[in-house]
Design an enzyme around this catalytic site. Structure first.
Site, PDB file in Angstrom:
ATOM      1  N   CYS A 119       0.832  -1.129   0.216  1.00 56.87           N
ATOM      2  CA  CYS A 119       0.055   0.003  -0.046  1.00 56.87           C
ATOM      3  C   CYS A 119       0.901   1.254  -0.056  1.00 56.87           C
ATOM      4  O   CYS A 119       2.060   1.325   0.411  1.00 56.87           O
ATOM      5  CB  CYS A 119      -0.826   0.034   1.196  1.00 56.87           C
ATOM      6  SG  CYS A 119      -1.816  -1.346   1.472  1.00 56.87           S
ATOM      7  N   ARG A 168       5.525  -0.009  -6.339  1.00 61.05           N
ATOM      8  CA  ARG A 168       5.541  -0.757  -4.925  1.00 61.05           C
ATOM      9  C   ARG A 168       4.548  -1.976  -4.954  1.00 61.05           C
ATOM     10  O   ARG A 168       4.560  -2.883  -4.219  1.00 61.05           O
ATOM     11  CB  ARG A 168       4.930   0.315  -3.848  1.00 61.05           C
ATOM     12  CG  ARG A 168       5.783   1.299  -3.606  1.00 61.05           C
ATOM     13  CD  ARG A 168       5.147   2.302  -2.514  1.00 61.05           C
ATOM     14  NE  ARG A 168       4.961   1.694  -1.281  1.00 61.05           N
ATOM     15  CZ  ARG A 168       5.526   1.724  -0.168  1.00 61.05           C
ATOM     16  NH1 ARG A 168       6.688   2.316  -0.235  1.00 61.05           N
ATOM     17  NH2 ARG A 168       5.208   1.252   0.888  1.00 61.05           N
ATOM     18  N   TRP A 207      -2.754  -2.633  -1.388  1.00 64.07           N
ATOM     19  CA  TRP A 207      -2.534  -4.068  -1.930  1.00 64.07           C
ATOM     20  C   TRP A 207      -3.206  -4.953  -1.170  1.00 64.07           C
ATOM     21  O   TRP A 207      -2.861  -4.779   0.385  1.00 64.07           O
ATOM     22  CB  TRP A 207      -0.813  -4.287  -1.683  1.00 64.07           C
ATOM     23  CG  TRP A 207      -0.337  -5.454  -1.988  1.00 64.07           C
ATOM     24  CD1 TRP A 207      -0.242  -6.005  -3.442  1.00 64.07           C
ATOM     25  CD2 TRP A 207       0.351  -6.563  -1.318  1.00 64.07           C
ATOM     26  NE1 TRP A 207       0.262  -7.395  -3.416  1.00 64.07           N
ATOM     27  CE2 TRP A 207       0.732  -7.566  -2.046  1.00 64.07           C
ATOM     28  CE3 TRP A 207       0.427  -6.551   0.204  1.00 64.07           C
ATOM     29  CZ2 TRP A 207       1.199  -8.688  -1.645  1.00 64.07           C
ATOM     30  CZ3 TRP A 207       1.155  -7.595   0.643  1.00 64.07           C
ATOM     31  CH2 TRP A 207       1.420  -8.880  -0.108  1.00 64.07           C
ATOM     32  N   ASN A 218      -2.097   2.485   5.696  1.00 60.96           N
ATOM     33  CA  ASN A 218      -1.169   1.288   5.665  1.00 60.96           C
ATOM     34  C   ASN A 218      -0.964   0.479   6.651  1.00 60.96           C
ATOM     35  O   ASN A 218      -1.094   1.185   7.870  1.00 60.96           O
ATOM     36  CB  ASN A 218       0.243   1.920   5.111  1.00 60.96           C
ATOM     37  CG  ASN A 218       0.163   2.434   3.759  1.00 60.96           C
ATOM     38  OD1 ASN A 218      -0.862   2.282   3.035  1.00 60.96           O
ATOM     39  ND2 ASN A 218       1.232   3.228   3.322  1.00 60.96           N
ATOM     40  N   GLY A 219      -0.973  -0.784   6.845  1.00 57.91           N
ATOM     41  CA  GLY A 219      -0.602  -1.452   7.825  1.00 57.91           C
ATOM     42  C   GLY A 219      -1.675  -2.532   8.126  1.00 57.91           C
ATOM     43  O   GLY A 219      -2.667  -2.764   7.307  1.00 57.91           O
ATOM     44  N   GLU A 237      19.331 -17.195  -5.636  1.00 56.38           N
ATOM     45  CA  GLU A 237      19.184 -15.736  -6.142  1.00 56.38           C
ATOM     46  C   GLU A 237      18.675 -15.869  -7.278  1.00 56.38           C
ATOM     47  O   GLU A 237      17.732 -15.056  -7.881  1.00 56.38           O
ATOM     48  CB  GLU A 237      20.446 -14.731  -5.477  1.00 56.38           C
ATOM     49  CG  GLU A 237      19.993 -13.198  -6.136  1.00 56.38           C
ATOM     50  CD  GLU A 237      18.865 -12.704  -5.536  1.00 56.38           C
ATOM     51  OE1 GLU A 237      18.337 -13.402  -4.677  1.00 56.38           O
ATOM     52  OE2 GLU A 237      18.156 -11.542  -5.847  1.00 56.38           O
ATOM     53  N   LYS A 248      14.993 -14.857  -8.659  1.00 56.31           N
ATOM     54  CA  LYS A 248      14.898 -13.768  -9.733  1.00 56.31           C
ATOM     55  C   LYS A 248      13.969 -14.222 -10.921  1.00 56.31           C
ATOM     56  O   LYS A 248      13.188 -13.549 -11.455  1.00 56.31           O
ATOM     57  CB  LYS A 248      16.301 -13.236 -10.204  1.00 56.31           C
ATOM     58  CG  LYS A 248      16.478 -11.762 -10.381  1.00 56.31           C
ATOM     59  CD  LYS A 248      16.624 -10.858  -9.319  1.00 56.31           C
ATOM     60  CE  LYS A 248      15.656 -10.916  -7.989  1.00 56.31           C
ATOM     61  NZ  LYS A 248      16.058 -10.461  -6.966  1.00 56.31           N
ATOM     62  N   GLU A 254      10.188 -14.798  -9.789  1.00 57.76           N
ATOM     63  CA  GLU A 254       9.137 -13.777  -9.527  1.00 57.76           C
ATOM     64  C   GLU A 254       9.195 -12.934 -10.860  1.00 57.76           C
ATOM     65  O   GLU A 254       7.781 -12.315 -10.781  1.00 57.76           O
ATOM     66  CB  GLU A 254      10.011 -13.108  -8.617  1.00 57.76           C
ATOM     67  CG  GLU A 254      11.085 -12.111  -8.912  1.00 57.76           C
ATOM     68  CD  GLU A 254      11.825 -11.511  -7.762  1.00 57.76           C
ATOM     69  OE1 GLU A 254      11.215 -10.986  -6.821  1.00 57.76           O
ATOM     70  OE2 GLU A 254      13.058 -11.369  -7.274  1.00 57.76           O
ATOM     71  N   HIS A 274      19.674 -36.369  -3.765  1.00 53.74           N
ATOM     72  CA  HIS A 274      18.877 -36.847  -2.779  1.00 53.74           C
ATOM     73  C   HIS A 274      17.627 -36.681  -3.080  1.00 53.74           C
ATOM     74  O   HIS A 274      16.567 -36.573  -2.149  1.00 53.74           O
ATOM     75  CB  HIS A 274      19.296 -36.192  -1.512  1.00 53.74           C
ATOM     76  CG  HIS A 274      20.987 -36.359  -1.078  1.00 53.74           C
ATOM     77  ND1 HIS A 274      21.288 -37.439  -0.453  1.00 53.74           N
ATOM     78  CD2 HIS A 274      21.969 -35.680  -1.417  1.00 53.74           C
ATOM     79  CE1 HIS A 274      22.481 -37.610  -0.376  1.00 53.74           C
ATOM     80  NE2 HIS A 274      23.083 -36.533  -0.927  1.00 53.74           N
ATOM     81  N   LYS A 331       6.991  -4.320  -3.378  1.00 57.99           N
ATOM     82  CA  LYS A 331       8.300  -3.912  -3.230  1.00 57.99           C
ATOM     83  C   LYS A 331       8.728  -3.875  -1.724  1.00 57.99           C
ATOM     84  O   LYS A 331       9.745  -4.449  -1.485  1.00 57.99           O
ATOM     85  CB  LYS A 331       8.529  -2.526  -3.617  1.00 57.99           C
ATOM     86  CG  LYS A 331       9.967  -1.954  -3.374  1.00 57.99           C
ATOM     87  CD  LYS A 331      10.856  -2.735  -4.377  1.00 57.99           C
ATOM     88  CE  LYS A 331      12.263  -2.417  -4.206  1.00 57.99           C
ATOM     89  NZ  LYS A 331      13.302  -3.392  -4.590  1.00 57.99           N
TER      90      LYS A 331
HETATM   91  C1  F6R Z   1      13.318 -10.253  -4.611  1.00 60.04           C
HETATM   92  C2  F6R Z   1      12.652  -9.173  -3.518  1.00 60.04           C
HETATM   93  C3  F6R Z   1      12.264  -9.432  -1.937  1.00 60.04           C
HETATM   94  C4  F6R Z   1      13.097  -8.733  -1.006  1.00 60.04           C
HETATM   95  C5  F6R Z   1      12.453  -9.201   0.314  1.00 60.04           C
HETATM   96  C6  F6R Z   1      13.077  -8.513   1.310  1.00 60.04           C
HETATM   97  O1  F6R Z   1      13.563  -9.598  -5.727  1.00 60.04           O
HETATM   98  O2  F6R Z   1      12.842  -7.926  -3.637  1.00 60.04           O
HETATM   99  O3  F6R Z   1      12.604 -11.079  -1.833  1.00 60.04           O
HETATM  100  O4  F6R Z   1      14.366  -9.106  -0.922  1.00 60.04           O
HETATM  101  O5  F6R Z   1      11.107  -8.945   0.242  1.00 60.04           O
HETATM  102  O6  F6R Z   1      13.067  -7.030   1.418  1.00 60.04           O
HETATM  103  P1  F6R Z   1      13.918  -5.999   1.921  1.00 60.04           P
HETATM  104  O7  F6R Z   1      15.280  -6.282   1.366  1.00 60.04           O
HETATM  105  O8  F6R Z   1      13.524  -4.680   1.781  1.00 60.04           O
HETATM  106  O9  F6R Z   1      13.905  -6.407   3.509  1.00 60.04           O
END
Ligand code: F6R
Length: 613
Positions: free
Chosen positions: A2, A27, A79, A105-106, A486, A490, A493, A509, A608
């Site tokens: 949000c 976001r 959101w 928000n929250g 990682e 990537k 997502e 395994h 985000k």
């Molecule tokens: C993946 C991604 C998320 C964040 C995670 C933590 O591309 O962006 O996995 O890494 O939500 O976010 P932060 O680093 O802001 O705590």
């Protein structure tokens, strides 16, 4: 997640609010809405879907007196958490026939009993949200003064909030407050723009006040009065937001993600500037504020984070053990919090978070601090909650990361973790000579990344062959395992291809049962410890007809011969190859997702900054 924008001043509010909402689109959200105050009434506009849908609903808001004469307003991108992403559940929410309007928000954790109480008073709810409960609660307590009503309502709620609220009976006034959800107040000339994120205000002003938890601000035009939730006046200093509006734009790239991938040499340069001590073969990390004694006497370094930050943390764990021979562990922040962890005064806990607002990581920070550990933040967003609550730590200086998929934060986080490992190692067992070598390698990271970026077109070519697959495996050993994690994160997502990462040894395994010609494997085969063993795993994959893409060291003909496709990255020790190989896989994921026509900067279902648990 949000987003909030709010305005009070001399200009018409609607264009500023719509512009702010557009800046917050990155976001992730699923509906949007605004409320504006004009001549003793509030007009509410809400729409599910994108801000463009809301703008269409608003019509000619630049000419329409309904808007041009409204100088106060609040706006929101939602959101969904409580109730589906519908127009009815979108914010703003009202109480008492549009007497007040609220964006939130929250999460209001005790919304059920509060709702039951309000329903018993005869109030009718129009949405499924916890936020409407707060709006109705404020309205139910509203006699003459909005601030008094907001303060009384916030005393009754449990949970987290960042709010902005207006009343039709108090022209020009905006009330905002926070607990656990960020609020930034942008200070203009006789006007104020409030937002949950500085991106929405930087095109208007760079002077901003970050509210602390349990602060409320009463704003009339350019006048800002801040108090605690107990109504005690407090002084919060303004600071300069050092992001230029340009820095928050795409800068000519098709997507923010690509822009941010290409910013990585510069971002890492900014991160390590002034922190690599080539002379002594160590690192200068004054923000950690650790005494020489603390540096050698701690029992364990515990790293907590989520998602990409967690993957970066795993590189940190390996590096601290490798360089310093000290005990390090990485843990998913929510797991850390909920399993009654053994942590205490002799532990250093490093919380990693790009946004500095991730609820699980923040909860872990609080848990660790409560148990007496020494807590430090490794955060990108200056003034964010984790940065402030940790009290000590290191800012990444990576610049704004707008794309939902994290890229430059990872490379900067790993760079800092390598520096921390080096610092600990030099305080303990590592010779100056070895320290100088590592410091030089860390200093080379920006140019190594640049070399990988120069392969963008070659990587785009390779990506073409992967567009049609629906599943993929990533494998790596030692330092290359976090890279596999990682890389898979990537890809899944942003391209929605199902991708799993395994330690290469784990393949046998169980997961190997899934291998066939429809399950390509990305293998981290860079020269270094364990490489031959991973080449052996690749042979096993190919024997089961799985196509193999190797990420290899430039010019390594043997590794090349073991693969169907390769992406080459420059030779470097494995601890910095974690960065170069990840950059290569970021580009690979980006091109696969682009060719599949995916919404790269705002992948479905993702936000985000995940400020709810
Ligand atoms: C993946 C991604 C998320 C964040 C995670 C933590 O591309 O962006 O996995 O890494 O939500 O976010 P932060 O680093 O802001 O705590």
């Amino acid at each position: 997640m949000c987003g909030i924008v709010a305005y009070t001043g001399n200009r018409s509010a609607t264009p500023i609010l719509v512009h702010g909402l557009r800046k917050l689109e990155y976001r992730g959200y699923d509906s949007a809405g605004i409320a504006v105050q004009r001549e003793g009434s509030l007009a509410i506009y809400k729409k599910e879907g994108k801000v463009a849908n809301l703008a269409e609903l608003l019509g000619d808001y630049r000419q329409d007196p309904e808007h041009t004469e409204a100088h106060v307003g609040i706006a929101h991108t939602r959101w969904a958490t409580h109730g589906p992403p519908t127009t009815g559940n979108a914010h703003p929410h009202c109480g008492g026939e549009n007497r007040i309007a609220l964006v939130h928000n929250g999460i209001i954790e005790n919304y059920r009993p509060l709702k039951a109480k309000l329903e018993a008073q005869g109030r009718v709810f129009l949405s499924d949200t916890d936020s409407e409960v707060l709006a109705q609660l404020i309205d139910s307590l509203y006699e003459e003064d909005l601030v008094t009503a907001v303060l009384a309502a916030l005393k009754e709620v449990e949970g987290t909030f960042g709010i902005a609220c207006i009343s039709r009976e108090e022209p020009g006034r905006l009330v905002t407050a926070r607990r656990g959800s960020p609020i930034v107040i942008g200070l203009g000339e006789d006007e104020t723009i409030v937002a949950s994120d500085a991106s929405a205000i930087i095109s208007h002003t760079r002077q901003a006040i970050y509210l602390d938890d349990n602060d409320i601000a009463i704003i009339d035009g350019g006048k800002v009065d801040i108090r605690t939730l107990d109504a005690i006046p407090v002084q919060r200093d303004a600071s300069d937001i050092d992001w230029s509006p340009d820095a928050a734009e795409k800068g000519g790239y098709e997507h923010y993600m690509l822009k941010e991938i290409f910013e990585q040499p510069e971002a890492v340069r900014n991160t390590i500037r002034g922190r690599v001590d080539l002379e002594r073969g160590s690192a200068l990390l004054s923000g950690l504020n650790l005494t020489p004694r603390e540096l050698v006497e701690f029992r364990r370094l515990l790293i907590v984070g989520c998602g990409t930050s967690l993957n970066a943390g795993l590189v940190g764990e390996y590096a601290v053990e490798d360089f310093a021979g000290m005990l390090a562990e990485v843990e998913q922040a929510a797991e850390f919090r909920y399993r009654n962890p053994i942590v205490g005064a002799k532990d250093i806990v490093i919380a990693i978070s790009q946004s500095g607002e991730t609820a699980d990581t923040l909860a872990a920070v609080r848990e660790a601090a409560d148990k007496g550990a020494l807590v430090a933040g490794l955060v990108n967003v200056v003034g964010s909650t984790i940065a402030r609550e940790a009290g000590r730590g290191i800012y990444l200086h990576a610049g704004p990361e707008i794309s939902v998929a994290s890229t430059k934060a990872f490379t900067c986080q790993v760079s800092v973790l390598l520096l921390i490992a080096l610092k600990l190692a030099r305080s303990n067992r590592l010779s100056r000579e070895s320290g100088v070598k590592i410091a030089n390698e860390i200093g080379r990271i920006p140019e190594l990344i640049q070399e990988v970026l120069e392969q963008n077109e070659a990587i785009a070519e390779v990506a073409k062959d992967f567009v049609g697959y629906e599943h993929m495996f990533y494998i790596g050993r030692g330092y290359m395992f976090p890279v596999a994690l990682e890389g898979a994160l990537k890809l899944k997502e942003i391209s929605y291809i199902h991708a799993e990462a395994y330690n290469a040894a784990e393949l046998k395994h169980g997961p190997i049962a899934l291998l066939d010609e429809n399950m390509p494997v990305v293998a981290l085969l860079n020269q270094g410890p364990g490489q031959e063993k991973t080449v052996g795993n690749v042979e096993e994959c190919r024997a089961r007809k799985a196509p193999v893409l190797g990420v290899i060291t430039q010019g390594d003909e043997e590794a090349k011969a073991a693969c169907d496709w390769v992406i080459e990255v420059p030779a470097s020790p494995h601890y910095t190859t974690t960065i170069t190989a990840t950059v290569a896989l970021q580009l690979f994921s980006y091109h696969v997702a682009r060719l599949r026509g995916c919404a790269i900067d705002q992948p479905r279902n993702l936000a985000k900054s995940v400020t709810v648990e």
